[in-house]
Design a protein around this motif. Structure first.
Motif, PDB file in Angstrom:
ATOM      1  N   SER A  27       0.826  -1.209   0.000  1.00  0.00           N
ATOM      2  CA  SER A  27       0.000   0.000   0.000  1.00  0.00           C
ATOM      3  C   SER A  27       0.861   1.260   0.000  1.00  0.00           C
ATOM      4  O   SER A  27       0.537   2.254  -0.667  1.00  0.00           O
ATOM      5  CB  SER A  27      -0.925  -0.004   1.222  1.00  0.00           C
ATOM      6  OG  SER A  27      -0.158  -0.013   2.430  1.00  0.00           O
ATOM      7  N   THR A  28       1.990   1.229   0.731  1.00  0.00           N
ATOM      8  CA  THR A  28       2.881   2.388   0.738  1.00  0.00           C
ATOM      9  C   THR A  28       3.582   2.548  -0.605  1.00  0.00           C
ATOM     10  O   THR A  28       3.788   3.675  -1.074  1.00  0.00           O
ATOM     11  CB  THR A  28       3.916   2.249   1.859  1.00  0.00           C
ATOM     12  OG1 THR A  28       3.248   2.033   3.105  1.00  0.00           O
ATOM     13  CG2 THR A  28       4.776   3.480   1.969  1.00  0.00           C
ATOM     14  N   GLU A  30      -6.390  -1.834  12.300  1.00  0.00           N
ATOM     15  CA  GLU A  30      -5.114  -1.432  11.706  1.00  0.00           C
ATOM     16  C   GLU A  30      -5.268  -1.150  10.220  1.00  0.00           C
ATOM     17  O   GLU A  30      -4.669  -0.194   9.691  1.00  0.00           O
ATOM     18  CB  GLU A  30      -4.071  -2.521  11.941  1.00  0.00           C
ATOM     19  CG  GLU A  30      -2.679  -2.193  11.425  1.00  0.00           C
ATOM     20  CD  GLU A  30      -2.090  -0.972  12.114  1.00  0.00           C
ATOM     21  OE1 GLU A  30      -1.245  -0.291  11.502  1.00  0.00           O
ATOM     22  OE2 GLU A  30      -2.485  -0.686  13.264  1.00  0.00           O
ATOM     23  N   GLU A  31      -6.066  -1.962   9.545  1.00  0.00           N
ATOM     24  CA  GLU A  31      -6.273  -1.731   8.115  1.00  0.00           C
ATOM     25  C   GLU A  31      -7.051  -0.446   7.878  1.00  0.00           C
ATOM     26  O   GLU A  31      -6.754   0.304   6.932  1.00  0.00           O
ATOM     27  CB  GLU A  31      -7.023  -2.921   7.514  1.00  0.00           C
ATOM     28  CG  GLU A  31      -7.196  -2.832   6.007  1.00  0.00           C
ATOM     29  CD  GLU A  31      -7.908  -4.047   5.446  1.00  0.00           C
ATOM     30  OE1 GLU A  31      -8.246  -4.036   4.254  1.00  0.00           O
ATOM     31  OE2 GLU A  31      -8.117  -5.003   6.222  1.00  0.00           O
ATOM     32  N   GLN A  67      -4.648   2.487   8.344  1.00  0.00           N
ATOM     33  CA  GLN A  67      -3.740   2.640   7.213  1.00  0.00           C
ATOM     34  C   GLN A  67      -4.462   3.238   6.010  1.00  0.00           C
ATOM     35  O   GLN A  67      -3.893   4.062   5.284  1.00  0.00           O
ATOM     36  CB  GLN A  67      -3.136   1.280   6.854  1.00  0.00           C
ATOM     37  CG  GLN A  67      -2.034   1.332   5.817  1.00  0.00           C
ATOM     38  CD  GLN A  67      -0.784   2.038   6.327  1.00  0.00           C
ATOM     39  OE1 GLN A  67      -0.563   2.131   7.528  1.00  0.00           O
ATOM     40  NE2 GLN A  67       0.021   2.572   5.414  1.00  0.00           N
ATOM     41  N   LYS A  76      -4.839   6.970   6.670  1.00  0.00           N
ATOM     42  CA  LYS A  76      -3.556   7.662   6.548  1.00  0.00           C
ATOM     43  C   LYS A  76      -3.167   7.847   5.084  1.00  0.00           C
ATOM     44  O   LYS A  76      -2.774   8.953   4.666  1.00  0.00           O
ATOM     45  CB  LYS A  76      -2.474   6.862   7.282  1.00  0.00           C
ATOM     46  CG  LYS A  76      -1.075   7.411   7.104  1.00  0.00           C
ATOM     47  CD  LYS A  76      -0.037   6.512   7.752  1.00  0.00           C
ATOM     48  CE  LYS A  76       1.383   6.997   7.448  1.00  0.00           C
ATOM     49  NZ  LYS A  76       2.402   6.102   8.053  1.00  0.00           N
ATOM     50  N   ASN A  77      -3.287   6.792   4.287  1.00  0.00           N
ATOM     51  CA  ASN A  77      -2.934   6.901   2.867  1.00  0.00           C
ATOM     52  C   ASN A  77      -3.861   7.868   2.141  1.00  0.00           C
ATOM     53  O   ASN A  77      -3.420   8.635   1.276  1.00  0.00           O
ATOM     54  CB  ASN A  77      -2.976   5.527   2.214  1.00  0.00           C
ATOM     55  CG  ASN A  77      -1.921   4.588   2.766  1.00  0.00           C
ATOM     56  OD1 ASN A  77      -0.988   5.016   3.444  1.00  0.00           O
ATOM     57  ND2 ASN A  77      -2.058   3.304   2.494  1.00  0.00           N
TER      58      ASN A  77
END
Length: 398
Positions: free
Chosen positions: A217-218, A281-282, A285, A288-289
Motif C-alpha cells: 500500500s505504501t 489497523e487496516e 492505514q 492515513k494513505n
C-alpha cells in the motif's frame, strides 16, 4: 445628645485595633526574620578573577604596520620563488596602509571566530585534516607535452610482450605520469583545501535500508503521489476520529472500524482521509494513505497564520477562522488545533457555532482554509496594484 461627645472623640488617645483572632501563617517554613545568617559571606565571581574586564582597545595606526624584515624575507624565500616574492611585494606596495587599518579590523559580529587567525596555517583543533607532508610540494611541477606523452607510449610499445592483454594496458595507464617533477607532487600533492564532506548512502533521497520493508500500500502511495519513503515517514499524521460503525444487512449486523485522519508536512500542505474496515489497523492505514493522497497546499501569511478571516460550513456546522498577530498561538478547539499543527499554522483563533459535530467540524475547517483569498487576487480583480508597505518603507524589517 451631649455636645461633649464629639470633643471626647477628637482628643481621645488612639488605640490599636484589637485582634479577634491570631494571625495565621500560610506557610510552614521558617520566617525570614528567624532564619539564621550564613557563616560565610557570598563571594562574587569578580573577586575571584573569573570575569575578564573589557580592557580598552588601543587603535591600530599605520605606523604599527612595519614592512618585512630581512629575516622574514629569507624565510619566505625558502617557500616561494623570486617571481612570487616580487608579486607579494608589489601587492603590498599597492595597498594604502590607512585603508588597511580602517578595513582590516578584527570582526566583532556574532559569527566571528573565537581566535585570531590569518588563515595562513592549519588550526590543529578546528581543521584537523589529513594532509600530505610539506616535502611533497614541488614549485617546478609542470604537465608533460604531447611529444613527451608520445615518447612514453612508444617506449611501452617497444617493451610490450608478444601477446599483450588488457591488464598490460591498464598497468601502463596507471603507472604513466602526466607531469614532470617530484613523483609525490602528482601522486600525493600538498593541498590546503578542506577535504570533502563524506557522502553517506543512507542520506540519499528515497534510500531505504535493508532492515526496512515497504508494504504494497505504501509503494502504491509512492507511485501515486511522487513522494519517497522518507518524506512519507516525515509527514505529521494524527487520527482525529475513531469509532465503531454497524451496517445492517439481511444477514445481520456487520461492524467495522471508522477512522478520520489528518496529515500534513508542517509547511502548508494538509489533507484529510477516511478509512473503514473490519480490522482497526487496516482502517487506520487506509485513512492515513487517503489523507496523504488528498494533501493540498493552503496559503499562509508570513508562514505562520492565514490571510484574513474565513468561514466554512458543512451541514449544520459553521466554523470561523480568524488571523492573529505573532505570538498569539493557536487558540481553538482540539480538532482544529491538530489540523493547524499538521499544516504549520502558529497564530490563529477559531470559533465553532451551531452544531459541533466532530466530522463536520474537521471538514468545515479544511473548507475554510482552502477558501482563502490572496491579496494579489483581490488587487487583480479590482484592477489595482499591490504594494507591500513594509518593503517600501521599512526595508522588510517589520
Amino acid at each position: 445628645m451631649s455636645t461633649s461627645q464629639p470633643f471626647r472623640c477628637l482628643f481621645a488617645k488612639a488605640k490599636p485595633p484589637s485582634r479577634l483572632c491570631p494571625r495565621r501563617a500560610f506557610q510552614t517554613g521558617t520566617r525570614l526574620q528567624a532564619r539564621p545568617t550564613p557563616k560565610h559571606k557570598s563571594i562574587k565571581a569578580s573577586d575571584l578573577g573569573l570575569i575578564k574586564k573589557n580592557e580598552p582597545k588601543v587603535p591600530l595606526t599605520a605606523k604599527d604596520l612595519r614592512p618585512y624584515s630581512e629575516k622574514e624575507k629569507a624565510a619566505l624565500a625558502k617557500r616561494y620563488t623570486p617571481e612570487q616574492l616580487a608579486a607579494v611585494e608589489a601587492g603590498e606596495a599597492a595597498v594604502d596602509l590607512n585603508d588597511l587599518v580602517e578595513q582590516g579590523a578584527a570582526r566583532e559580529d556574532p559569527m566571528k571566530l573565537n581566535y585570531l587567525d590569518d588563515f595562513s596555517s592549519i588550526h590543529p583543533v578546528v581543521d584537523n585534516p589529513i594532509r600530505a607532508p610539506e616535502e611533497n610540494y614541488d614549485p617546478n611541477l609542470r604537465f608533460k607535452t604531447e611529444d613527451e606523452l608520445a615518447e612514453d607510449l612508444t617506449n611501452w610499445v617497444k617493451d610490450m610482450p608478444d601477446e599483450p592483454t588488457r591488464l598490460d594496458w591498464m598497468k601502463f595507464m596507471d603507472n604513466t605520469r602526466l607531469t614532470v617533477g617530484k613523483p609525490e607532487a602528482e601522486l600525493n600533492p600538498r593541498s590546503y583545501v578542506a577535504p570533502e564532506i563524506p557522502k553517506l548512502d543512507i542520506l540519499k533521497r528515497g534510500n531505504v535500508t535493508g532492515s526496512e520493508e515497504i508494504d504494497p500500500s505504501t509503494r502504491r502511495l509512492m507511485r501515486q503521489t511522487g513522494f519517497d519513503y522518507r518524506e512519507i515517514r516525515r509527514f505529521r499524521v494524527k487520527n482525529l476520529i475513531q469509532h465503531r460503525v454497524v451496517n445492517q444487512t439481511r444477514l445481520g449486523k456487520i461492524s467495522s472500524q471508522y477512522y478520520l485522519t489528518v496529515a500534513g508536512n508542517g509547511k502548508g500542505l494538509i489533507g484529510i482521509g477516511e478509512g473503514k474496515s473490519a480490522e482497526p489497523e487496516e482502517a487506520r492505514q487506509q485513512a492515513k494513505n487517503a489523507a496523504i493522497r488528498n494533501m493540498q497546499p493552503i496559503p499562509m501569511y508570513e508562514g505562520r497564520t492565514i490571510f484574513g478571516d474565513v468561514k466554512g460550513k458543512v451541514s449544520a456546522t459553521e466554523v470561523e477562522l480568524m488571523t492573529r498577530p505573532p505570538g498569539f498561538g493557536v487558540r481553538c478547539q482540539s480538532l482544529i488545533f491538530e489540523m493547524c499543527r499538521c499544516a504549520g499554522i502558529q497564530d490563529m483563533a477559531a470559533r465553532v457555532t451551531r452544531s459541533r459535530n466532530h466530522m463536520n467540524t474537521v471538514k468545515a475547517t479544511l473548507q475554510a482554509l482552502l477558501s482563502q483569498r490572496l491579496p494579489e487576487e483581490i488587487a487583480r480583480a479590482r484592477g489595482r496594484k499591490l504594494v507591500d508597505v513594509r518593503k517600501a518603507y521599512y526595508g522588510g524589517n517589520v
